[in-house]
Design a protein around this motif. Structure first.
Motif, PDB file in Angstrom:
ATOM      1  N   THR A  66       4.104  -1.449  -6.635  1.00 30.97           N
ATOM      2  CA  THR A  66       3.954  -0.444  -7.325  1.00 30.97           C
ATOM      3  C   THR A  66       3.530   0.886  -6.005  1.00 30.97           C
ATOM      4  N   HIS A  67       4.280   1.597  -5.705  1.00 31.55           N
ATOM      5  CA  HIS A  67       4.305   2.507  -4.125  1.00 31.55           C
ATOM      6  C   HIS A  67       5.604   3.171  -4.214  1.00 31.55           C
ATOM      7  N   ARG A  68       5.016   4.169  -4.298  1.00 26.58           N
ATOM      8  CA  ARG A  68       5.339   5.745  -3.865  1.00 26.58           C
ATOM      9  C   ARG A  68       6.338   5.361  -1.890  1.00 26.58           C
ATOM     10  N   PRO A  69       7.092   6.055  -2.100  1.00 27.67           N
ATOM     11  CA  PRO A  69       7.361   5.502  -0.019  1.00 27.67           C
ATOM     12  C   PRO A  69       6.297   6.806   0.739  1.00 27.67           C
ATOM     13  N   VAL A  70       6.399   6.892   2.072  1.00 27.63           N
ATOM     14  CA  VAL A  70       4.871   8.105   2.982  1.00 27.63           C
ATOM     15  C   VAL A  70       6.036   9.320   2.749  1.00 27.63           C
ATOM     16  N   GLN A  71       5.765  10.337   2.314  1.00 23.84           N
ATOM     17  CA  GLN A  71       6.615  11.571   2.274  1.00 23.84           C
ATOM     18  C   GLN A  71       6.400  12.538   3.665  1.00 23.84           C
ATOM     19  N   PRO A  72       6.827  13.527   4.200  1.00 26.19           N
ATOM     20  CA  PRO A  72       6.662  14.519   5.389  1.00 26.19           C
ATOM     21  C   PRO A  72       5.778  14.751   4.999  1.00 26.19           C
ATOM     22  N   LEU A  73       4.773  15.007   6.240  1.00 25.20           N
ATOM     23  CA  LEU A  73       3.666  15.589   6.369  1.00 25.20           C
ATOM     24  C   LEU A  73       4.062  17.140   6.713  1.00 25.20           C
ATOM     25  N   SER A  93       0.556  -1.475  -0.419  1.00 25.96           N
ATOM     26  CA  SER A  93      -0.157   0.070  -0.269  1.00 25.96           C
ATOM     27  C   SER A  93       1.143   1.431  -0.561  1.00 25.96           C
ATOM     28  N   GLU A  94      -0.086   2.516  -0.542  1.00 21.64           N
ATOM     29  CA  GLU A  94       1.287   3.623  -0.192  1.00 21.64           C
ATOM     30  C   GLU A  94       1.016   4.765   1.136  1.00 21.64           C
ATOM     31  N   HIS A  95      -0.060   4.327   1.458  1.00 25.95           N
ATOM     32  CA  HIS A  95      -0.376   5.141   3.037  1.00 25.95           C
ATOM     33  C   HIS A  95      -0.427   3.855   3.690  1.00 25.95           C
ATOM     34  N   THR A  96       0.194   4.356   5.011  1.00 21.97           N
ATOM     35  CA  THR A  96       0.556   3.421   6.128  1.00 21.97           C
ATOM     36  C   THR A  96      -0.305   4.127   7.431  1.00 21.97           C
ATOM     37  N   ILE A  97      -0.684   2.455   7.630  1.00 24.26           N
ATOM     38  CA  ILE A  97      -1.228   3.430   9.552  1.00 24.26           C
ATOM     39  C   ILE A  97      -0.834   3.067  10.643  1.00 24.26           C
ATOM     40  N   ASP A  98      -0.289   3.539  11.492  1.00 25.92           N
ATOM     41  CA  ASP A  98       0.556   3.509  12.456  1.00 25.92           C
ATOM     42  C   ASP A  98       2.067   2.860  12.049  1.00 25.92           C
ATOM     43  N   GLY A  99       2.311   2.682  10.288  1.00 28.03           N
ATOM     44  CA  GLY A  99       3.539   1.953  10.090  1.00 28.03           C
ATOM     45  C   GLY A  99       3.255   0.854   9.769  1.00 28.03           C
ATOM     46  N   GLU A 100       1.967   0.597   9.577  1.00 23.82           N
ATOM     47  CA  GLU A 100       1.446  -0.620   9.061  1.00 23.82           C
ATOM     48  C   GLU A 100       1.743  -0.316   7.321  1.00 23.82           C
ATOM     49  N   GLN A 101       1.823  -1.125   6.634  1.00 22.21           N
ATOM     50  CA  GLN A 101       1.941  -1.474   5.151  1.00 22.21           C
ATOM     51  C   GLN A 101       1.093  -2.660   5.012  1.00 22.21           C
ATOM     52  N   PHE A 102       0.362  -2.447   3.653  1.00 22.55           N
ATOM     53  CA  PHE A 102      -1.102  -3.342   3.624  1.00 22.55           C
ATOM     54  C   PHE A 102      -0.794  -4.004   2.077  1.00 22.55           C
ATOM     55  N   PRO A 103      -1.298  -4.444   1.995  1.00 20.62           N
ATOM     56  CA  PRO A 103      -0.219  -5.944   0.993  1.00 20.62           C
ATOM     57  C   PRO A 103      -1.248  -5.060  -0.629  1.00 20.62           C
ATOM     58  N   MET A 104      -2.664  -3.528  -0.346  1.00 16.85           N
ATOM     59  CA  MET A 104      -2.518  -3.275  -1.802  1.00 16.85           C
ATOM     60  C   MET A 104      -3.544  -1.721  -1.591  1.00 16.85           C
ATOM     61  N   GLU A 105      -3.504  -1.226  -1.870  1.00 17.57           N
ATOM     62  CA  GLU A 105      -4.374   0.219  -2.032  1.00 17.57           C
ATOM     63  C   GLU A 105      -4.716   0.416  -3.653  1.00 17.57           C
ATOM     64  N   MET A 106      -6.107   0.508  -3.809  1.00 19.72           N
ATOM     65  CA  MET A 106      -7.037   1.672  -4.755  1.00 19.72           C
ATOM     66  C   MET A 106      -7.261   2.450  -4.526  1.00 19.72           C
ATOM     67  N   HIS A 107      -6.931   2.904  -5.527  1.00 20.34           N
ATOM     68  CA  HIS A 107      -7.415   5.094  -5.476  1.00 20.34           C
ATOM     69  C   HIS A 107      -8.646   4.846  -6.704  1.00 20.34           C
ATOM     70  N   ILE A 108      -9.452   5.242  -5.709  1.00 25.35           N
ATOM     71  CA  ILE A 108     -11.285   6.345  -7.041  1.00 25.35           C
ATOM     72  C   ILE A 108     -11.088   7.431  -7.240  1.00 25.35           C
TER      73      ILE A 108
END
Length: 307
Positions: free
Chosen positions: A264-271, A126-141
């Motif tokens: 196929t994911h971009r690394p997380v970016q600073p807020l 996944s591209e976004h992460t939650i508390d550092g957890e990366q999921f197997p896949m992420e869908m963007h509509i």
């Protein structure tokens, strides 16, 4: 006639201005295609201060009672759509008709396409992460304001694009609602290959509506060049379940340079000081109100003013 130095500079400018971009997983030693760390060469927006994706830290999110459940209009309607290997991802071009509104969006937004980001054979992707957890896949509509005719036009407006992001998790059994999409992947393994999906609806691909009420909201950017900072992100908390085999099927596709399409994911970016809001503020307000009513009722107090 150009001198050798001027010829070199002219050639360099041409390479940079016409550069393609790559994910890190497809960068090769002898390849001039820049990975995520070099995307600013492709578009200066990629070095901006409001970039996506981000790591969402739950304890730092701000509950916002304005983030009420979204209204999904036309999401139940079945459609025929083109699915294509873009050379970077798999994309489903959506026909007119699906619209979102509410959830503190100023205006309705119409859906134009969806695409996915994934890892390797069901691994983190996944591209976004939650508390550092990366999921197997992420869908963007991807949605744009109804007044615009194209994504490029909408990107000129700081709030012109609204993207719904959904995480996937691995499950023991296959998700039958994704069978048609997964089967279609074998027909689009090569870049620019496309096929048609029939009898599909956006609702089929999403969690039940009752599981779409909790989400995170922040202002960000496209996660691929041009990295334009014109997006309202809505990242849903509840996941979509696919089997390991279904998740791994996406890695059968090929990048534009012929390598396996994986990670196929971009690394997380600073807020950089941006705030991430949470729709839990709405549910918390409702729960508090119900609790107060319950306490008052059990105490024999009336909600009506005394005459």
């Amino acid at each position: 006639m150009l001198t050798p130095v001027l010829f070199f500079l002219a050639s360099s400018i041409k390479i940079i201005s016409g550069a393609d971009w790559c994910y890190q997983s497809q960068v090769m030693c002898n390849d001039s295609c820049p990975g995520p760390e070099g995307w600013a060469v492709v578009s200066q927006h990629c070095s901006g201060r409001a970039q996506s994706p981000v790591n969402i830290v739950r304890r730092k999110t701000l509950p916002d009672e304005r983030l009420t459940p979204l209204h999904f209009i036309g999401y139940q309607e079945t459609f025929h759509a083109r699915i294509v290997n873009t050379g970077h991802t798999v994309q489903l071009d959506l026909p007119a008709g699906a619209v979102i509104k509410g959830g503190d969006l100023a205006v309705p937004y119409k859906a134009i396409q969806l695409h996915l980001h994934w890892g390797k054979d069901g691994g983190p992707g996944s591209e976004h992460t939650i508390d550092g957890e990366q999921f197997p896949m992420e869908m963007h509509i991807v949605h744009i304001k109804e007044e615009y005719n194209s994504l490029s036009q909408a990107l000129g407006d700081r709030t012109g694009v609204a993207v719904l992001a959904f995480f996937f998790q691995e499950w023991a059994s296959a998700n039958k609602k994704y069978d048609a999409l997964v089967r279609a992947l074998k027909h689009i393994r090569q870049p620019s290959n496309s096929t048609t999906l029939n009898g599909l609806s956006l609702d089929m691909l999403l969690p039940p509506q009752s599981n779409r009420t909790t989400y995170f909201r922040y202002q960000g950017s496209l996660t691929t060049p041009s990295c334009a900072e014109a997006l309202i992100w809505t990242v849903f908390e509840n996941t979509i379940r696919l089997s390991k085999q279904q998740l791994a099927a996406f890695c059968q596709l090929k990048f534009s340079n012929g390598k396996q399409m994986e990670k196929t994911h971009r690394p997380v970016q600073p807020l950089n000081g941006r705030k991430v809001y949470y729709s839990g503020g709405h549910s918390a307000l409702v729960s508090s109100t119900l609790l107060i009513i319950s306490v008052m009722a059990s105490s024999g107090l009336s909600l009506h003013a005394r005459g």
